[in-house]
Motif scaffolding. Structure first.
Motif: not given
Length: 237
Positions: A42-53, A88-91
């Protein structure tokens, strides 16, 4: 749950990792089915999970007062959510959502960052992938500013086919116009033009690629630059 075997994985980025780097990620990878339009980031929310399709693919889109436009595609060649964390960012200001349903291997942010911090070779390879994403976005801007809608459509269909099995794509004209940032009527005319050249066949909610080689010719120089860089920087590394 048993750890995934690198030999059985379909994600091309995971498959090319040295065994020691894959071993850092494998205990934390969880298989997850995906659904059409499912939001991964979701835009402008901290990335909690990453996904390898593993199958299917995701769109990266930006949105303004005039609507939403696609700026990137990620399928089994890549990783969804890597760019902000590696830089170096979180979102991110961009939405990432499923455009082709399938399956992903997800990993939580803490485990991902710990693995990247532990291995310089893993970080280097993933940063190369970020470079390819930047090239894809730049190429999209170039094509959108330079070429006709027919060329843009040909390129987009090729990119989608690269990330699917077979020649058939599940896509409506309405959604296609949204992704291309064009009027629905204009998109319909572009689809009809490619169909008239016998490059594709369009049916309700489906587009089938009939002549891949001719479709690449129709895409002109719009298609191929990020793909060539992926072969050079990732598969040729």
């Amino acid at each position: 749950m048993s750890q995934p075997s690198q030999a059985e994985i379909r994600n091309r980025l995971l498959r090319v990792l040295p065994k020691c780097d894959f071993a850092l990620l494998a205990p934390h990878l969880q298989a997850m089915p995906t659904e059409l339009r499912q939001v991964l980031i979701t835009p402008q929310e901290p990335v909690r999970y990453l996904y390898f399709p593993e199958s299917g693919f995701a769109s990266i889109t930006t949105q303004g007062s005039s609507g939403r436009v696609e700026i990137g595609l990620v399928g089994r060649e890549g990783l969804v959510g890597a760019s902000p964390l590696l830089l170096g960012a979180d979102r991110t200001p961009f939405a990432h959502f499923i455009q082709g349903a399938g399956e992903v291997l997800c990993i939580d942010r803490a485990a991902f960052c710990a693995a990247v911090d532990e291995s310089a070779s893993l970080r280097r390879l993933l940063l190369r992938y970020v470079q390819i994403q930047l090239i894809q976005t730049a190429q999209t801007a170039f094509v959108n500013a330079t070429y006709s809608l027919e060329v843009r459509l040909a390129r987009w269909l090729l990119m989608c086919q690269d990330r699917t099995d077979g020649d058939e794509l599940a896509i409506t004209h309405e959604f296609l116009s949204l992704m291309l940032g064009a009027q629905r009527s204009s998109t319909t005319l572009a689809v009809q033009a490619l169909e008239g050249y016998r490059l594709i066949r369009a049916r309700r909610g489906r587009i089938t690629v009939l002549d891949r080689e001719a479709l690449e010719a129709a895409a002109d120089d719009g298609y191929g630059v990020p793909e060539a860089e992926y072969a050079r920087l990732i598969e040729g590394a």
